[in-house]
Design an enzyme around this catalytic site. Structure first.
Site, PDB file in Angstrom:
ATOM      1  N   LYS A  33      41.662  49.693   8.892  1.00 39.04           N
ATOM      2  CA  LYS A  33      42.720  49.041   9.676  1.00 39.04           C
ATOM      3  C   LYS A  33      43.059  47.675   9.080  1.00 39.04           C
ATOM      4  CE  LYS A  33      42.712  51.432  14.003  1.00 39.04           C
ATOM      5  NZ  LYS A  33      41.777  52.529  13.649  1.00 39.04           N
ATOM      6  N   THR A  89      45.629  46.271  35.062  1.00 38.29           N
ATOM      7  CA  THR A  89      44.230  45.823  34.961  1.00 38.29           C
ATOM      8  C   THR A  89      44.137  44.301  34.846  1.00 38.29           C
ATOM      9  OG1 THR A  89      44.223  46.185  32.564  1.00 38.29           O
ATOM     10  CG2 THR A  89      43.276  47.936  33.927  1.00 38.29           C
ATOM     11  N   VAL A  99      45.310  42.438  37.089  1.00 38.05           N
ATOM     12  CA  VAL A  99      45.107  42.016  38.481  1.00 38.05           C
ATOM     13  C   VAL A  99      43.606  42.069  38.784  1.00 38.05           C
ATOM     14  CG1 VAL A  99      45.597  42.559  40.901  1.00 38.05           C
ATOM     15  CG2 VAL A  99      47.362  42.917  39.146  1.00 38.05           C
ATOM     16  N   ILE A 107      41.444  45.240  39.999  1.00 39.84           N
ATOM     17  CA  ILE A 107      41.954  46.546  39.556  1.00 39.84           C
ATOM     18  C   ILE A 107      41.318  46.871  38.205  1.00 39.84           C
ATOM     19  CG2 ILE A 107      43.975  47.906  38.874  1.00 39.84           C
ATOM     20  CD1 ILE A 107      45.641  46.459  40.863  1.00 39.84           C
ATOM     21  N   GLY A 135      38.532  31.390  31.670  1.00 42.97           N
ATOM     22  CA  GLY A 135      39.229  32.340  32.533  1.00 42.97           C
ATOM     23  C   GLY A 135      38.859  32.170  34.001  1.00 42.97           C
ATOM     24  N   ASP A 136      37.595  31.830  34.246  1.00 46.62           N
ATOM     25  CA  ASP A 136      37.146  31.605  35.624  1.00 46.62           C
ATOM     26  C   ASP A 136      35.973  30.628  35.593  1.00 46.62           C
ATOM     27  OD1 ASP A 136      34.949  32.993  34.738  1.00 46.62           O
ATOM     28  OD2 ASP A 136      35.062  34.591  36.228  1.00 46.62           O
ATOM     29  N   ASP A 164      31.959  30.078  36.533  1.00 49.25           N
ATOM     30  CA  ASP A 164      30.707  30.777  36.843  1.00 49.25           C
ATOM     31  C   ASP A 164      29.653  29.735  37.198  1.00 49.25           C
ATOM     32  OD1 ASP A 164      31.508  33.553  35.870  1.00 49.25           O
ATOM     33  OD2 ASP A 164      31.839  32.383  34.051  1.00 49.25           O
TER      34      ASP A 164
END
Ligand code: 8DG
Ligand code: CA
Ligand code: CA
Length: 303
Positions: A74, A103, A105, A108, A191-192, A194
């Protein structure tokens, strides 16, 4: 060529390869649900992200640990044509695109996304019209969809950390709060959030479970009382998943809190710092030395 910072903080001169490998990884996770291929692409991307020399051919890439025949081909195709036929095909596949979107969301997963797409629910607007098909978690994911798409700047996490520590140690000064995840890996944005919390009285003994769960609930109540935590996605004995917001006008952020027994705190800190690719390598390294490493402990194999 995209130039991004790699985990070592230097420019990623192989960033364009990492981009297409990451996109293929997402496709394997969300659409094909092939976890082996997902892991293989992630690992290859992470190896290339820290490789200091620009890769000039598939053969050269293949010499690196974690890059095999298929990925090296590739890389050759991408170098020669500037694109990948496989990705071109994926981009034209409307159902694959819809699954990938859904996905994004929170709550989900790939299976639910495929179910929704099969029943004709393919866009965020479709979800809005079909909230009854969603769980509480997924409904919060939808409510905060735009906000959760935004990365959290490091400076904001530092402010949130200050508040979490203040509120939690006001409950009991012996609590210890550590922000893990990509933040602890030094990333400029995450992203979040923790958060790992521990307390000297928390043990792994059987009768501790009820106390543990009560402690976590009182932590969450205090954070809600302060206003920093706005929603609960789920709360169990040791794990809270929810939403926080530093100040009005700023985006809502995903917050995970884990309340961990003191004796597991260091292994948990390692585990929740990640990355998951690094954790896999670290566990394999431990095994080679005759140890089992997980989020709870490091112990000799078989003990
Ligand atoms: P991000 O939030 O900035 O996107 O990155 P992150 O902090 O690395 O990812 P995370 O999804 O919040 O997970 C936190 C850590 O948990 C991760 O760095 C390593 C550890 N972890 C694993 N395996 C898994 C897994 O399967 N799911 C999740 N959520 N975390 C995992 O080692
Ligand atoms: Ca994280
Ligand atoms: Ca997380």
């Amino acid at each position: 060529m995209s130039k991004r910072k790699n985990p070592a903080g230097t420019d990623n001169i192989n960033g364009d390869f990492c981009d297409f490998l990451t996109e293929l990884a997402e496709y394997e996770k969300n659409v094909s649900r092939n976890v082996h291929k997902y892991n293989a692409y992630r690992k290859a991307a992470s190896v290339l992200a820290t490789h200091e020399k620009r890769i000039e051919s598939g053969d050269e890439a293949k010499k690196l640990k974690g890059i095999g025949e298929k990925i090296s081909k590739k890389i050759d195709e991408f170098i020669q044509t500037g694109k990948l036929q496989k990705l071109e095909n994926i981009h034209k596949d409307e159902d694959a695109q819809a699954i990938n979107l859904l996905t994004k969301v929170t709550g989900i997963g790939p299976v639910k996304a495929a179910d929704l797409v099969r029943s004709g629910i393919k866009t965020i607007a479709d979800l809005e019209k079909n909230k009854n098909a969603l769980t509480h978690h997924q409904q919060l994911g939808l409510k905060y969809f735009e906000d959760f798409q935004m990365k959290i700047p490091r400076a904001e996490i530092i402010q949130i950390e200050i508040i979490l520590k203040k509120v939690i140690t006001e409950l009991d000064s012996q609590y210890d709060v550590t922000i893990c995840g990509s933040f602890r890996r030094g990333k400029a944005e995450s992203g979040d959030i923790d958060a790992l919390v521990t307390h000297p009285s928390l043990t792994t003994s059987n009768d501790a479970k009820k106390k543990h769960s009560e402690q976590l609930k009182s932590l969450v109540d205090a954070l809600k009382g302060h206003g920093i935590v706005t929603d609960t996605i789920s709360v169990g004995d040791t794990k809270f998943m929810g939403v926080c917001r530093l100040a009005p006008g700023l985006p809502a952020r995903r917050l995970d809190i884990r309340l961990i027994p003191r004796e597991q705190f260091h292994c948990a800190t390692l585990y929740f710092t990640g990355s998951d690719v690094f954790n896999k390598a670290m566990r394999a390294h431990a095994l080679e030395q005759g140890f089992t490493l997980n989020e709870y402990s490091l112990r000799p194999v078989g003990v």
